[in-house]
Design a protein around this motif. Sequence first.
Motif, PDB file in Angstrom:
ATOM      1  N   LEU A 270       0.838  -1.193   0.000  1.00 31.41           N
ATOM      2  CA  LEU A 270       0.000   0.000   0.000  1.00 31.41           C
ATOM      3  C   LEU A 270       0.880   1.253   0.000  1.00 31.41           C
ATOM      4  CD1 LEU A 270      -2.600  -1.148   2.689  1.00 31.41           C
ATOM      5  CD2 LEU A 270      -2.722  -1.445   0.199  1.00 31.41           C
ATOM      6  N   PRO A 271       1.443   1.626  -1.165  1.00 31.87           N
ATOM      7  CA  PRO A 271       2.345   2.784  -1.198  1.00 31.87           C
ATOM      8  C   PRO A 271       1.648   4.070  -0.760  1.00 31.87           C
ATOM      9  CG  PRO A 271       1.836   2.043  -3.424  1.00 31.87           C
ATOM     10  CD  PRO A 271       1.224   1.054  -2.488  1.00 31.87           C
ATOM     11  N   SER A 272       2.375   4.888  -0.022  1.00 28.99           N
ATOM     12  CA  SER A 272       1.789   6.117   0.515  1.00 28.99           C
ATOM     13  C   SER A 272       1.346   7.060  -0.593  1.00 28.99           C
ATOM     14  CB  SER A 272       2.768   6.814   1.455  1.00 28.99           C
ATOM     15  OG  SER A 272       3.943   7.163   0.772  1.00 28.99           O
ATOM     16  N   ARG A 273       2.066   7.110  -1.703  1.00 30.81           N
ATOM     17  CA  ARG A 273       1.711   8.038  -2.785  1.00 30.81           C
ATOM     18  C   ARG A 273       0.332   7.738  -3.370  1.00 30.81           C
ATOM     19  NH1 ARG A 273       5.121   4.351  -5.041  1.00 30.81           N
ATOM     20  NH2 ARG A 273       4.364   3.352  -6.938  1.00 30.81           N
ATOM     21  N   THR A 274      -0.148   6.514  -3.161  1.00 32.17           N
ATOM     22  CA  THR A 274      -1.443   6.103  -3.702  1.00 32.17           C
ATOM     23  C   THR A 274      -2.532   6.040  -2.637  1.00 32.17           C
ATOM     24  OG1 THR A 274      -0.278   4.766  -5.345  1.00 32.17           O
ATOM     25  CG2 THR A 274      -2.618   4.308  -5.052  1.00 32.17           C
ATOM     26  N   PHE A 275      -2.194   5.577  -1.436  1.00 36.14           N
ATOM     27  CA  PHE A 275      -3.228   5.262  -0.458  1.00 36.14           C
ATOM     28  C   PHE A 275      -3.262   6.138   0.791  1.00 36.14           C
ATOM     29  CE2 PHE A 275      -2.467   1.334  -2.861  1.00 36.14           C
ATOM     30  CZ  PHE A 275      -3.754   1.123  -3.337  1.00 36.14           C
ATOM     31  N   ALA A 276      -2.240   6.945   1.053  1.00 33.01           N
ATOM     32  CA  ALA A 276      -2.234   7.761   2.268  1.00 33.01           C
ATOM     33  C   ALA A 276      -3.275   8.881   2.182  1.00 33.01           C
ATOM     34  CB  ALA A 276      -0.853   8.359   2.509  1.00 33.01           C
ATOM     35  N   GLN A 277      -4.061   8.994   3.218  1.00 36.48           N
ATOM     36  CA  GLN A 277      -5.025  10.094   3.303  1.00 36.48           C
ATOM     37  C   GLN A 277      -4.259  11.400   3.477  1.00 36.48           C
ATOM     38  OE1 GLN A 277      -8.565   9.794   3.085  1.00 36.48           O
ATOM     39  NE2 GLN A 277      -7.845   7.842   2.299  1.00 36.48           N
ATOM     40  N   PRO A 278      -4.795  12.516   2.982  1.00 33.73           N
ATOM     41  CA  PRO A 278      -4.095  13.795   3.125  1.00 33.73           C
ATOM     42  C   PRO A 278      -3.887  14.182   4.592  1.00 33.73           C
ATOM     43  CG  PRO A 278      -6.245  14.071   2.021  1.00 33.73           C
ATOM     44  CD  PRO A 278      -6.072  12.623   2.300  1.00 33.73           C
ATOM     45  N   ALA A 279      -2.901  15.026   4.829  1.00 32.72           N
ATOM     46  CA  ALA A 279      -2.551  15.455   6.189  1.00 32.72           C
ATOM     47  C   ALA A 279      -3.721  16.106   6.912  1.00 32.72           C
ATOM     48  CB  ALA A 279      -1.356  16.399   6.154  1.00 32.72           C
ATOM     49  N   ASP A 280      -4.634  16.727   6.167  1.00 36.21           N
ATOM     50  CA  ASP A 280      -5.780  17.403   6.788  1.00 36.21           C
ATOM     51  C   ASP A 280      -7.052  16.548   6.785  1.00 36.21           C
ATOM     52  OD1 ASP A 280      -6.251  17.496   4.060  1.00 36.21           O
ATOM     53  OD2 ASP A 280      -6.785  19.624   4.019  1.00 36.21           O
ATOM     54  N   ALA A 281      -6.923  15.257   6.535  1.00 34.88           N
ATOM     55  CA  ALA A 281      -8.085  14.363   6.495  1.00 34.88           C
ATOM     56  C   ALA A 281      -8.755  14.289   7.864  1.00 34.88           C
ATOM     57  CB  ALA A 281      -7.665  12.969   6.048  1.00 34.88           C
ATOM     58  N   ALA A 282     -10.067  14.139   7.859  1.00 37.58           N
ATOM     59  CA  ALA A 282     -10.831  14.048   9.103  1.00 37.58           C
ATOM     60  C   ALA A 282     -10.468  12.784   9.898  1.00 37.58           C
ATOM     61  CB  ALA A 282     -12.325  14.055   8.798  1.00 37.58           C
ATOM     62  N   GLU A 283     -10.083  11.730   9.207  1.00 38.56           N
ATOM     63  CA  GLU A 283      -9.642  10.510   9.877  1.00 38.56           C
ATOM     64  C   GLU A 283      -8.558   9.841   9.043  1.00 38.56           C
ATOM     65  OE1 GLU A 283     -12.735   7.594  10.369  1.00 38.56           O
ATOM     66  OE2 GLU A 283     -13.388   7.779   8.320  1.00 38.56           O
ATOM     67  N   GLY A 284      -7.618   9.219   9.712  1.00 35.51           N
ATOM     68  CA  GLY A 284      -6.585   8.465   9.031  1.00 35.51           C
ATOM     69  C   GLY A 284      -5.539   9.286   8.309  1.00 35.51           C
ATOM     70  N   ALA A 285      -5.265  10.494   8.760  1.00 32.40           N
ATOM     71  CA  ALA A 285      -4.272  11.344   8.088  1.00 32.40           C
ATOM     72  C   ALA A 285      -2.939  10.614   7.948  1.00 32.40           C
ATOM     73  CB  ALA A 285      -4.081  12.644   8.859  1.00 32.40           C
ATOM     74  N   GLY A 286      -2.433  10.536   6.713  1.00 32.06           N
ATOM     75  CA  GLY A 286      -1.164   9.887   6.452  1.00 32.06           C
ATOM     76  C   GLY A 286      -1.221   8.371   6.451  1.00 32.06           C
ATOM     77  N   ARG A 287      -2.401   7.809   6.608  1.00 26.94           N
ATOM     78  CA  ARG A 287      -2.582   6.349   6.647  1.00 26.94           C
ATOM     79  C   ARG A 287      -3.671   5.957   5.643  1.00 26.94           C
ATOM     80  NH1 ARG A 287      -3.243   4.396  12.418  1.00 26.94           N
ATOM     81  NH2 ARG A 287      -2.216   2.528  11.682  1.00 26.94           N
ATOM     82  N   ALA A 288      -3.921   4.681   5.486  1.00 28.70           N
ATOM     83  CA  ALA A 288      -4.916   4.194   4.527  1.00 28.70           C
ATOM     84  C   ALA A 288      -6.210   3.809   5.234  1.00 28.70           C
ATOM     85  CB  ALA A 288      -4.368   2.993   3.764  1.00 28.70           C
ATOM     86  N   LEU A 289      -7.317   3.981   4.517  1.00 26.06           N
ATOM     87  CA  LEU A 289      -8.634   3.581   5.018  1.00 26.06           C
ATOM     88  C   LEU A 289      -9.067   2.331   4.256  1.00 26.06           C
ATOM     89  CD1 LEU A 289     -10.432   7.057   5.175  1.00 26.06           C
ATOM     90  CD2 LEU A 289      -9.083   5.903   6.942  1.00 26.06           C
TER      91      LEU A 289
END
Length: 115
Positions: free
Chosen positions: A80-99
């Motif tokens: 799960l590469p971050s460039r494809t699946f990481a939520q944006p830094a300002d995401a309401a949940e899971g910032a920098g991680r995958a949902l």
Amino acid sequence: MARVDVTTQPITRAGVAPPLTAPTIDGDIVDVGAVAVWVDNAGVAAVTVTVQTPVTQDGLALADLAVTVPAGAHRLIGPLPSRTFAQPADAAEGAGRALVDYSAVTDVTRAVIRI
């Protein structure tokens, strides 16, 4: 319920027997990178596991990753590469991680493994 923050299990030279636990219907928050989600479907119907893709390139949204896990089967989904699946830094949940979402959770267990 809310999304569950799933702990990533590292693989060691001695091997790993990751504990498989049940997801919630609201889904998971998992690490990104050299990570895979192990999904075991002990149910009688197929389950679709969807990893959300928040990426837009040239104005086009990248499709989510959807993997079908047949009844009585298992799948290792990743990396799960971050460039494809990481939520944006300002995401309401899971910032920098995958949902990760599941179409059903009855008789389904999962683990997150660093590969």
